[in-house]
Scaffold this motif. Structure first.
Motif, PDB file in Angstrom:
ATOM      1  N   UNK A 282       0.835  -1.203   0.000  1.00 36.80           N
ATOM      2  CA  UNK A 282       0.000   0.000   0.000  1.00 36.80           C
ATOM      3  C   UNK A 282       0.870   1.253   0.000  1.00 36.80           C
ATOM      4  N   UNK A 283       1.935   1.252   0.794  1.00 38.28           N
ATOM      5  CA  UNK A 283       2.827   2.409   0.853  1.00 38.28           C
ATOM      6  C   UNK A 283       3.521   2.620  -0.490  1.00 38.28           C
ATOM      7  N   UNK A 284       3.927   1.540  -1.147  1.00 39.61           N
ATOM      8  CA  UNK A 284       4.595   1.657  -2.441  1.00 39.61           C
ATOM      9  C   UNK A 284       3.664   2.206  -3.518  1.00 39.61           C
ATOM     10  N   UNK A 285       2.376   2.042  -3.339  1.00 36.74           N
ATOM     11  CA  UNK A 285       1.430   2.542  -4.333  1.00 36.74           C
ATOM     12  C   UNK A 285       1.247   4.053  -4.274  1.00 36.74           C
ATOM     13  N   UNK A 286       1.607   4.665  -3.143  1.00 36.90           N
ATOM     14  CA  UNK A 286       1.404   6.108  -2.997  1.00 36.90           C
ATOM     15  C   UNK A 286       2.234   6.899  -4.009  1.00 36.90           C
ATOM     16  N   UNK A 287       3.571   6.706  -4.096  1.00 34.36           N
ATOM     17  CA  UNK A 287       4.319   7.469  -5.109  1.00 34.36           C
ATOM     18  C   UNK A 287       3.924   7.112  -6.533  1.00 34.36           C
ATOM     19  N   UNK A 288       3.469   5.888  -6.749  1.00 36.21           N
ATOM     20  CA  UNK A 288       3.035   5.492  -8.089  1.00 36.21           C
ATOM     21  C   UNK A 288       1.805   6.294  -8.505  1.00 36.21           C
ATOM     22  N   UNK A 289       0.863   6.449  -7.594  1.00 33.99           N
ATOM     23  CA  UNK A 289      -0.352   7.208  -7.899  1.00 33.99           C
ATOM     24  C   UNK A 289      -0.030   8.680  -8.123  1.00 33.99           C
ATOM     25  N   UNK A 290       0.866   9.228  -7.270  1.00 38.20           N
ATOM     26  CA  UNK A 290       1.242  10.638  -7.423  1.00 38.20           C
ATOM     27  C   UNK A 290       1.936  10.866  -8.760  1.00 38.20           C
ATOM     28  N   UNK A 291       2.826   9.948  -9.137  1.00 38.60           N
ATOM     29  CA  UNK A 291       3.541  10.074 -10.409  1.00 38.60           C
ATOM     30  C   UNK A 291       2.591   9.948 -11.594  1.00 38.60           C
ATOM     31  N   UNK A 292       1.614   9.061 -11.490  1.00 36.83           N
ATOM     32  CA  UNK A 292       0.652   8.893 -12.581  1.00 36.83           C
ATOM     33  C   UNK A 292      -0.233  10.121 -12.739  1.00 36.83           C
ATOM     34  N   UNK A 293      -0.561  10.782 -11.629  1.00 32.38           N
ATOM     35  CA  UNK A 293      -1.401  11.978 -11.708  1.00 32.38           C
ATOM     36  C   UNK A 293      -0.648  13.158 -12.302  1.00 32.38           C
ATOM     37  N   UNK A 294       0.686  13.173 -12.147  1.00 33.94           N
ATOM     38  CA  UNK A 294       1.479  14.264 -12.688  1.00 33.94           C
ATOM     39  C   UNK A 294       1.839  14.055 -14.151  1.00 33.94           C
ATOM     40  N   UNK A 295       1.719  12.845 -14.641  1.00 35.43           N
ATOM     41  CA  UNK A 295       2.076  12.565 -16.036  1.00 35.43           C
ATOM     42  C   UNK A 295       1.058  13.210 -16.976  1.00 35.43           C
ATOM     43  N   UNK A 296       1.521  13.899 -18.017  1.00 35.36           N
ATOM     44  CA  UNK A 296       0.580  14.576 -18.921  1.00 35.36           C
ATOM     45  C   UNK A 296      -0.218  13.632 -19.797  1.00 35.36           C
ATOM     46  N   UNK A 297       0.325  12.461 -20.153  1.00 32.48           N
ATOM     47  CA  UNK A 297      -0.413  11.520 -20.991  1.00 32.48           C
ATOM     48  C   UNK A 297       0.004  10.102 -20.653  1.00 32.48           C
ATOM     49  N   UNK A 298      -0.750   9.170 -21.167  1.00 33.18           N
ATOM     50  CA  UNK A 298      -0.518   7.760 -20.863  1.00 33.18           C
ATOM     51  C   UNK A 298       0.775   7.256 -21.489  1.00 33.18           C
ATOM     52  N   UNK A 299       1.195   7.854 -22.605  1.00 29.90           N
ATOM     53  CA  UNK A 299       2.432   7.422 -23.253  1.00 29.90           C
ATOM     54  C   UNK A 299       3.648   7.667 -22.357  1.00 29.90           C
ATOM     55  N   UNK A 300       3.620   8.754 -21.592  1.00 32.67           N
ATOM     56  CA  UNK A 300       4.730   9.028 -20.685  1.00 32.67           C
ATOM     57  C   UNK A 300       4.780   7.986 -19.569  1.00 32.67           C
ATOM     58  N   UNK A 301       3.608   7.529 -19.125  1.00 37.70           N
ATOM     59  CA  UNK A 301       3.581   6.488 -18.103  1.00 37.70           C
ATOM     60  C   UNK A 301       4.206   5.202 -18.640  1.00 37.70           C
ATOM     61  N   UNK A 302       3.899   4.866 -19.888  1.00 31.01           N
ATOM     62  CA  UNK A 302       4.496   3.673 -20.493  1.00 31.01           C
ATOM     63  C   UNK A 302       6.004   3.848 -20.667  1.00 31.01           C
ATOM     64  N   UNK A 303       6.444   5.052 -20.997  1.00 36.06           N
ATOM     65  CA  UNK A 303       7.877   5.305 -21.114  1.00 36.06           C
ATOM     66  C   UNK A 303       8.572   5.138 -19.769  1.00 36.06           C
ATOM     67  N   UNK A 304       7.934   5.583 -18.703  1.00 35.35           N
ATOM     68  CA  UNK A 304       8.512   5.407 -17.367  1.00 35.35           C
ATOM     69  C   UNK A 304       8.630   3.925 -17.023  1.00 35.35           C
ATOM     70  N   UNK A 305       7.611   3.153 -17.398  1.00 36.25           N
ATOM     71  CA  UNK A 305       7.671   1.709 -17.155  1.00 36.25           C
ATOM     72  C   UNK A 305       8.797   1.064 -17.967  1.00 36.25           C
ATOM     73  N   UNK A 306       8.975   1.491 -19.204  1.00 34.27           N
ATOM     74  CA  UNK A 306      10.068   0.970 -20.027  1.00 34.27           C
ATOM     75  C   UNK A 306      11.424   1.341 -19.450  1.00 34.27           C
ATOM     76  N   UNK A 307      11.535   2.566 -18.953  1.00 38.16           N
ATOM     77  CA  UNK A 307      12.795   2.997 -18.341  1.00 38.16           C
ATOM     78  C   UNK A 307      13.110   2.166 -17.106  1.00 38.16           C
ATOM     79  N   UNK A 308      12.106   1.914 -16.283  1.00 38.68           N
ATOM     80  CA  UNK A 308      12.308   1.094 -15.088  1.00 38.68           C
ATOM     81  C   UNK A 308      12.687  -0.335 -15.464  1.00 38.68           C
ATOM     82  N   UNK A 309      12.081  -0.859 -16.525  1.00 39.91           N
ATOM     83  CA  UNK A 309      12.415  -2.209 -16.975  1.00 39.91           C
ATOM     84  C   UNK A 309      13.858  -2.285 -17.471  1.00 39.91           C
ATOM     85  N   UNK A 310      14.299  -1.272 -18.214  1.00 41.78           N
ATOM     86  CA  UNK A 310      15.681  -1.249 -18.701  1.00 41.78           C
ATOM     87  C   UNK A 310      16.682  -1.195 -17.548  1.00 41.78           C
ATOM     88  N   UNK A 311      16.315  -0.520 -16.462  1.00 41.69           N
ATOM     89  CA  UNK A 311      17.220  -0.357 -15.330  1.00 41.69           C
ATOM     90  C   UNK A 311      17.262  -1.590 -14.436  1.00 41.69           C
TER      91      UNK A 311
END
Length: 242
Positions: free
Chosen positions: A80-109
């Motif tokens: 539940x605690x880990x979901x808090x920054x995820x929700x905040x980051x998703x609300x700040x993202x301007x579009x869904x494509x940026x969210x997918x890019x963040x997921x791709x970046x995390x996967x690459x890392x």
């Protein structure tokens, strides 16, 4: 296919004020209201299924990470605690494509330290080394951005990929290249540091040992499994026939 379908149906044109990524909604707007309601229910159900799978995977990974020695409710609270920054980051993202890019970046890392755990030749890698490598891959993106862009603020904001995928320079390409390389560098560096400290303290070195009866790809004869595995399989067959 939403764009070609909307253009074929005549609800969207290239000179329209509606972006091409939203062409599907022009089709839905031209249909009866019950179609819009059904589409909303189906897309919500699809999102809930994906989120449910993600939450289950997070819980299972954390529970295995602590070797099932922590109370299950503590692990659930951590999810539940880990979901808090995820929700905040998703609300700040301007579009869904940026969210997918963040997921791709995390996967690459994080993908290469995880895959290293599948190699029998890297049995000296501890799970802490892999975890440090995952965080190191993320840090490498910020360091690259600071060096490439020349300032700390814009460099570390590269982790959010504010400009999206299509920019005028090579910052996005560099970020996706440095993330996996940095994760390996951090992982092996921390593994060497940990092994060096273990030697200084005269402690036993960590080596992951395969359970008895599992296949091994590093036998002396070059076969895909060891002689012990062959003997074990032969014994099992004899017991079955008996």
């Amino acid at each position: 296919m939403a764009g070609p379908l909307a253009a074929w149906a005549g609800t969207w044109t290239p000179d329209s004020d509606v972006p091409g990524s939203s062409a599907l909604f022009t089709i839905i707007a031209s249909l009866p209201g019950w179609v819009s309601g059904l589409t909303l229910v189906l897309t919500t159900s699809l999102s809930c299924c994906a989120i449910d799978t993600c939450q289950t995977a997070m819980f299972a990974s954390l529970y295995d990470l602590v070797e099932q020695k922590v109370n299950i409710w503590v692990v659930r609270a951590a999810v539940v605690v880990l979901n808090v920054p995820v929700i905040v980051l998703a609300m700040q993202a301007p579009d869904i494509l940026q969210v997918y890019l963040l997921a791709d970046m995390l996967a690459c890392a994080t993908i290469l330290p995880v895959l290293c755990g599948l190699s029998a030749r890297l049995n000296f890698i501890h799970w802490i080394d892999a975890l440090v490598g995952c965080f190191g891959g993320i840090i490498s993106v910020g360091v690259f951005g600071q060096v490439y862009l020349g300032n700390r603020h814009d460099g570390w904001r590269l982790l959010l990929l504010d400009g999206g995928l299509y920019v005028d320079d090579e910052r996005v390409l560099g970020a996706f290249c440095f993330a996996p390389v940095g994760s390996l560098v951090f992982m092996f560096f921390f593994a060497g540091l940990r092994m060096g400290v273990t030697i200084l303290l005269d402690r036993r070195q960590y080596r992951y040992e395969l359970p008895a009866g599992t296949y091994s790809s590093t036998s002396n004869s070059g076969a895909s499994f060891s002689e012990n595995d062959l003997a074990l399989n032969a014994t099992n067959k004899q017991n079955t026939l008996a």
